[in-house]
Scaffold this motif. Structure first.
Motif, PDB file in Angstrom:
ATOM      1  N   ASN A 141      17.232  45.362 -41.436  1.00 49.78           N
ATOM      2  CA  ASN A 141      16.824  44.671 -40.209  1.00 49.78           C
ATOM      3  C   ASN A 141      17.897  43.674 -39.776  1.00 49.78           C
ATOM      4  OD1 ASN A 141      14.717  44.328 -38.217  1.00 49.78           O
ATOM      5  ND2 ASN A 141      14.383  42.310 -39.091  1.00 49.78           N
ATOM      6  N   THR A 142      18.506  43.004 -40.758  1.00 49.06           N
ATOM      7  CA  THR A 142      19.563  42.035 -40.447  1.00 49.06           C
ATOM      8  C   THR A 142      20.782  42.733 -39.861  1.00 49.06           C
ATOM      9  OG1 THR A 142      18.826  40.537 -42.195  1.00 49.06           O
ATOM     10  CG2 THR A 142      21.097  40.288 -41.422  1.00 49.06           C
ATOM     11  N   GLU A 143      21.170  43.873 -40.453  1.00 46.77           N
ATOM     12  CA  GLU A 143      22.317  44.617 -39.937  1.00 46.77           C
ATOM     13  C   GLU A 143      22.087  45.071 -38.498  1.00 46.77           C
ATOM     14  OE1 GLU A 143      23.040  47.788 -42.650  1.00 46.77           O
ATOM     15  OE2 GLU A 143      23.632  46.465 -44.298  1.00 46.77           O
ATOM     16  N   LEU A 144      20.850  45.496 -38.214  1.00 46.19           N
ATOM     17  CA  LEU A 144      20.533  45.930 -36.855  1.00 46.19           C
ATOM     18  C   LEU A 144      20.572  44.745 -35.886  1.00 46.19           C
ATOM     19  CD1 LEU A 144      19.689  48.343 -35.126  1.00 46.19           C
ATOM     20  CD2 LEU A 144      17.308  47.802 -35.650  1.00 46.19           C
ATOM     21  N   ARG A 145      20.055  43.597 -36.327  1.00 45.28           N
ATOM     22  CA  ARG A 145      20.068  42.405 -35.473  1.00 45.28           C
ATOM     23  C   ARG A 145      21.497  41.982 -35.156  1.00 45.28           C
ATOM     24  NH1 ARG A 145      20.516  37.063 -36.533  1.00 45.28           N
ATOM     25  NH2 ARG A 145      20.278  37.340 -38.786  1.00 45.28           N
ATOM     26  N   LEU A 146      22.364  42.006 -36.158  1.00 42.82           N
ATOM     27  CA  LEU A 146      23.752  41.598 -35.942  1.00 42.82           C
ATOM     28  C   LEU A 146      24.493  42.594 -35.052  1.00 42.82           C
ATOM     29  CD1 LEU A 146      24.663  40.323 -39.525  1.00 42.82           C
ATOM     30  CD2 LEU A 146      24.091  38.966 -37.494  1.00 42.82           C
ATOM     31  N   MET A 147      24.163  43.882 -35.221  1.00 36.78           N
ATOM     32  CA  MET A 147      24.777  44.898 -34.373  1.00 36.78           C
ATOM     33  C   MET A 147      24.392  44.676 -32.918  1.00 36.78           C
ATOM     34  SD  MET A 147      23.919  47.919 -32.606  1.00 36.78           S
ATOM     35  CE  MET A 147      22.569  48.742 -33.439  1.00 36.78           C
ATOM     36  N   MET A 148      23.116  44.382 -32.657  1.00 32.29           N
ATOM     37  CA  MET A 148      22.667  44.137 -31.283  1.00 32.29           C
ATOM     38  C   MET A 148      23.233  42.830 -30.742  1.00 32.29           C
ATOM     39  SD  MET A 148      21.100  46.769 -30.298  1.00 32.29           S
ATOM     40  CE  MET A 148      20.362  46.180 -28.762  1.00 32.29           C
ATOM     41  N   ARG A 149      23.456  41.876 -31.612  1.00 34.82           N
ATOM     42  CA  ARG A 149      24.070  40.621 -31.181  1.00 34.82           C
ATOM     43  C   ARG A 149      25.483  40.878 -30.666  1.00 34.82           C
ATOM     44  NH1 ARG A 149      27.032  36.005 -32.715  1.00 34.82           N
ATOM     45  NH2 ARG A 149      25.910  34.022 -32.452  1.00 34.82           N
ATOM     46  N   GLU A 150      26.236  41.738 -31.365  1.00 32.28           N
ATOM     47  CA  GLU A 150      27.595  42.074 -30.935  1.00 32.28           C
ATOM     48  C   GLU A 150      27.587  42.757 -29.570  1.00 32.28           C
ATOM     49  OE1 GLU A 150      29.410  44.443 -33.922  1.00 32.28           O
ATOM     50  OE2 GLU A 150      29.472  42.840 -35.424  1.00 32.28           O
ATOM     51  N   ARG A 151      26.508  43.486 -29.285  1.00 30.16           N
ATOM     52  CA  ARG A 151      26.413  44.203 -28.005  1.00 30.16           C
ATOM     53  C   ARG A 151      25.689  43.372 -26.939  1.00 30.16           C
ATOM     54  NH1 ARG A 151      24.696  50.390 -29.807  1.00 30.16           N
ATOM     55  NH2 ARG A 151      26.358  50.709 -31.350  1.00 30.16           N
ATOM     56  N   HIS A 317      18.725  32.580 -26.579  1.00 27.96           N
ATOM     57  CA  HIS A 317      17.985  32.953 -27.788  1.00 27.96           C
ATOM     58  C   HIS A 317      16.528  33.205 -27.440  1.00 27.96           C
ATOM     59  CE1 HIS A 317      17.549  28.474 -27.740  1.00 27.96           C
ATOM     60  NE2 HIS A 317      16.308  28.761 -28.095  1.00 27.96           N
ATOM     61  N   PHE A 318      15.880  34.007 -28.286  1.00 26.21           N
ATOM     62  CA  PHE A 318      14.465  34.355 -28.126  1.00 26.21           C
ATOM     63  C   PHE A 318      13.796  34.200 -29.489  1.00 26.21           C
ATOM     64  CE2 PHE A 318      11.048  37.300 -28.897  1.00 26.21           C
ATOM     65  CZ  PHE A 318      10.291  37.294 -27.741  1.00 26.21           C
ATOM     66  N   LEU A 319      12.639  33.565 -29.502  1.00 26.31           N
ATOM     67  CA  LEU A 319      11.881  33.405 -30.746  1.00 26.31           C
ATOM     68  C   LEU A 319      10.409  33.697 -30.499  1.00 26.31           C
ATOM     69  CD1 LEU A 319      13.239  29.951 -32.031  1.00 26.31           C
ATOM     70  CD2 LEU A 319      13.831  32.188 -32.959  1.00 26.31           C
ATOM     71  N   ARG A 329       9.854  37.351 -34.690  1.00 26.11           N
ATOM     72  CA  ARG A 329      10.779  38.153 -33.890  1.00 26.11           C
ATOM     73  C   ARG A 329      11.871  37.226 -33.385  1.00 26.11           C
ATOM     74  NH1 ARG A 329       9.098  42.381 -28.985  1.00 26.11           N
ATOM     75  NH2 ARG A 329      10.988  43.671 -29.114  1.00 26.11           N
ATOM     76  N   VAL A 330      13.110  37.712 -33.402  1.00 29.80           N
ATOM     77  CA  VAL A 330      14.203  36.804 -33.074  1.00 29.80           C
ATOM     78  C   VAL A 330      15.382  37.552 -32.471  1.00 29.80           C
ATOM     79  CG1 VAL A 330      15.151  37.025 -35.413  1.00 29.80           C
ATOM     80  CG2 VAL A 330      15.759  35.035 -34.031  1.00 29.80           C
ATOM     81  N   TYR A 331      16.059  36.881 -31.557  1.00 22.62           N
ATOM     82  CA  TYR A 331      17.368  37.317 -31.058  1.00 22.62           C
ATOM     83  C   TYR A 331      18.122  36.072 -30.637  1.00 22.62           C
ATOM     84  CZ  TYR A 331      21.150  38.912 -28.178  1.00 22.62           C
ATOM     85  OH  TYR A 331      22.408  39.103 -27.667  1.00 22.62           O
ATOM     86  N   GLY A 344      20.567  37.121 -45.193  1.00 24.48           N
ATOM     87  CA  GLY A 344      20.896  36.894 -43.792  1.00 24.48           C
ATOM     88  C   GLY A 344      19.730  37.158 -42.869  1.00 24.48           C
ATOM     89  N   ALA A 345      18.556  37.475 -43.440  1.00 26.68           N
ATOM     90  CA  ALA A 345      17.375  37.765 -42.631  1.00 26.68           C
ATOM     91  C   ALA A 345      16.763  36.480 -42.084  1.00 26.68           C
ATOM     92  CB  ALA A 345      16.340  38.528 -43.457  1.00 26.68           C
ATOM     93  N   VAL A 346      16.321  36.540 -40.839  1.00 24.35           N
ATOM     94  CA  VAL A 346      15.663  35.401 -40.183  1.00 24.35           C
ATOM     95  C   VAL A 346      14.155  35.611 -40.115  1.00 24.35           C
ATOM     96  CG1 VAL A 346      15.498  34.068 -38.042  1.00 24.35           C
ATOM     97  CG2 VAL A 346      17.728  34.904 -38.827  1.00 24.35           C
ATOM     98  N   ASP A 347      13.730  36.864 -39.918  1.00 22.45           N
ATOM     99  CA  ASP A 347      12.300  37.157 -39.822  1.00 22.45           C
ATOM    100  C   ASP A 347      11.565  36.661 -41.065  1.00 22.45           C
ATOM    101  OD1 ASP A 347      13.931  39.312 -38.368  1.00 22.45           O
ATOM    102  OD2 ASP A 347      11.958  39.504 -37.458  1.00 22.45           O
ATOM    103  N   GLY A 348      10.466  35.955 -40.832  1.00 22.55           N
ATOM    104  CA  GLY A 348       9.675  35.435 -41.943  1.00 22.55           C
ATOM    105  C   GLY A 348      10.063  34.037 -42.355  1.00 22.55           C
ATOM    106  N   GLN A 349      11.223  33.547 -41.905  1.00 22.65           N
ATOM    107  CA  GLN A 349      11.644  32.190 -42.235  1.00 22.65           C
ATOM    108  C   GLN A 349      10.874  31.186 -41.359  1.00 22.65           C
ATOM    109  OE1 GLN A 349      14.035  31.556 -44.828  1.00 22.65           O
ATOM    110  NE2 GLN A 349      13.355  33.675 -45.087  1.00 22.65           N
ATOM    111  N   ILE A 350      10.786  29.954 -41.839  1.00 25.35           N
ATOM    112  CA  ILE A 350      10.032  28.917 -41.123  1.00 25.35           C
ATOM    113  C   ILE A 350      10.949  28.185 -40.147  1.00 25.35           C
ATOM    114  CG2 ILE A 350       8.631  26.842 -41.354  1.00 25.35           C
ATOM    115  CD1 ILE A 350       7.334  29.367 -42.458  1.00 25.35           C
ATOM    116  N   ALA A 351      10.548  28.168 -38.875  1.00 31.99           N
ATOM    117  CA  ALA A 351      11.332  27.483 -37.847  1.00 31.99           C
ATOM    118  C   ALA A 351      11.211  25.973 -38.020  1.00 31.99           C
ATOM    119  CB  ALA A 351      10.839  27.890 -36.455  1.00 31.99           C
ATOM    120  N   CYS A 352      12.222  25.271 -37.567  1.00 31.59           N
ATOM    121  CA  CYS A 352      12.218  23.804 -37.648  1.00 31.59           C
ATOM    122  C   CYS A 352      11.017  23.238 -36.887  1.00 31.59           C
ATOM    123  CB  CYS A 352      13.515  23.255 -37.061  1.00 31.59           C
ATOM    124  SG  CYS A 352      13.582  21.447 -37.020  1.00 31.59           S
TER     125      CYS A 352
END
Length: 478
Positions: A141-151, A317-319, A329-331, A344-352
């Motif tokens: 999921n992290t690899e896909l998120r980073l790939m979409m970030r590059e695009r 950014h989107f949260l 969900r994040v971008y 490097g995963a963000v999903d499931g982490q606690i936001a500030c």
């Protein structure tokens, strides 16, 4: 190139087959061709590669061509079974079990070998279906998120495909209707059917044989989402998807069908025209974008991430954050500091706690967007947050941009400002010393733990889908 173990095993079986067919023992054939019977045994068991001169001698003694001995086809069914079992017992999947391999004897029946092979085939099937552990899934999921970030979250080929399909169905402007979605399905050879007995593990089921897409009843709450479900089902056909080969492939396909549905519900040409005018008026707002195309706030926010950087030159950014503060969900491509685990995963982490995405839960008025500036170690960001509630609990949808780009958005005049120093523990995670001293050792909370934290992902090419349920459903409706 030296022969493989499989090739040597097949060669050995063919030599043994010819030897037995001519009534030779190992020693007898060995005497004819000039080698010891023990050496011939090693060759027949695939343990040793024979010289060409020896192969020619064996061929002459048994009355066959050398080419017959070198054929890659097993000489009979028994040999084919033994070769397959040998290959299965040398696989990494079997070796990981730590179970000693079975040695095939002359007295072992074909049925016994078939039964053992059945277990190996099931072992291999389960290995293929166990697509990923939770850690592997997070990494994918992290690899896909980073790939979409590059695009910049923008996929032009899918954008063009969606516009082509919409034009073919006669859609010109305004919100996409259920009728137009049905026409789009018909042009692909599908009929949309709404049923009450969809398998619990599915959102929709496509019967490829009869050209039917089964969806839940249109009368269910949130039925506007049926357009998206139908479009996603069609997207698999349009995008040429095959059965997923692993979890990363499954995630990629899911992203693409969601993207296609979003492109149809909020077409690029019309959406960009709307957004460019709003930017010109310095009045960009997710809620206006949402209402113009008749979609959810979340869908509008995500669609903005597809188009804002590519067409408006705005990074953002989107949260989506649930009531407990977990990011679901994040971008981002604007460098907003986000919590990450070791993968490097963000999903499931606690936001500030200081982020608007969490602060909005304490607001009394939940019907409109809430605005906030937040100072972070990476700079100041402006955010717009809308909260909502589902059967699973509260959630918030946030879209934000760096300070300089707030000038294009409605709500930039807000006086609400917060400071976040996360990931510094002192920001919102470390308990104040006086409170800690007061309660340390005097409280024992019972944690609400999500069981998926301890469970592997569901098996199957389509994780969590019960094939028995799906096939029973198709039989009922066929």
């Amino acid at each position: 190139m030296p022969p493989t173990s499989l090739e040597l095993s097949t060669l050995g079986h063919r030599i043994r087959h010819q030897r037995l067919a001519h009534g030779y023992t190992l020693d007898e054939l060995g005497a004819v061709v000039g080698v010891a019977g023990s050496q011939l045994s090693l060759i027949e068991n695939g343990k040793r590669e024979p010289k060409l001169s020896l192969l020619q001698a064996i061929a002459t003694a048994t009355g066959v061509d050398v080419g017959d001995l070198l054929s890659t086809e097993p000489p009979n069914r028994r040999a084919a079974l033994e070769i397959e079992l040998e290959r299965a017992q040398t696989s990494s999947v079997f070796r990981q079990l730590g179970v000693p391999p079975i040695k095939v004897s002359k007295g072992m029946s074909d049925d016994t070998i078939e039964s053992i092979l059945g277990l190996h085939r099931e072992l291999q099937r389960r290995e293929r279906e166990a697509i990923a552990t939770p850690e592997e899934a997070r990494r994918a999921n992290t690899e896909l998120r980073l790939m979409m970030r590059e695009r910049d979250n923008y996929l032009p080929d899918i954008e063009k495909l969606a516009e082509k399909q919409l034009k073919s169905a006669g859609h010109v402007s305004g919100a996409l209707t259920h009728r137009t979605v049905s026409i789009m399905a018909e042009k692909l050879g599908f009929e949309l059917l709404y049923v009450n007995d969809l398998p619990h593990s599915t959102r929709s089921v496509t019967d490829l044989e009869h050209g039917r897409i089964y969806l839940p009843p249109a009368s269910i709450p949130g039925g506007h989402g049926l357009r998206s479900m139908a479009l996603q089902a069609m997207a698999h056909r349009l995008l040429g998807h095959k059965r997923p080969t692993d979890y990363a492939d499954f995630l990629q396909q899911r992203l693409e069908i969601n993207y296609y549905a979003a492109c149809c519900l909020m077409p690029e040409t019309a959406s960009v025209a709307f957004l460019q005018q709003a930017k010109k008026d310095r009045n960009l707002a997710v809620e206006d974008f949402r209402d113009a195309f008749g979609v959810t706030h979340e869908a509008a926010g995500m669609r903005l991430t597809n188009l804002a950087t590519e067409h408006l030159g705005i990074r953002l950014h989107f949260l989506r954050v649930d009531g407990s503060g977990a990011i679901t969900r994040v971008y981002e491509n604007d460098d907003l500091p986000l919590p990450m685990d070791v993968t490097g995963a963000v999903d499931g982490q606690i936001a500030c706690r200081k982020f608007s995405a969490r602060a909005a839960f304490s607001e009394q008025n939940r019907t409109t967007e809430h605005y906030q500036y937040t100072d972070t170690p990476a700079g100041t960001f402006w955010c717009s947050t809308q909260t909502g509630t589902t059967s699973a609990g509260e959630f918030s949808i946030t879209v934000g941009v760096p300070f300089d780009d707030a000038r294009w958005f409605r709500g930039r005049e807000t006086q609400k400002r917060a400071t976040s120093t996360c990931p510094d523990e002192s920001c919102c995670r470390r308990v104040a010393s006086d409170v800690s001293e007061r309660w340390s050792g005097k409280a024992w909370p019972s944690a609400r733990v999500h069981m998926q934290m301890f469970s592997p992902l569901p098996r199957g090419a389509f994780p969590g889908v019960d094939d028995n349920e799906v096939y029973d459903f198709l039989d009922r409706h066929a």
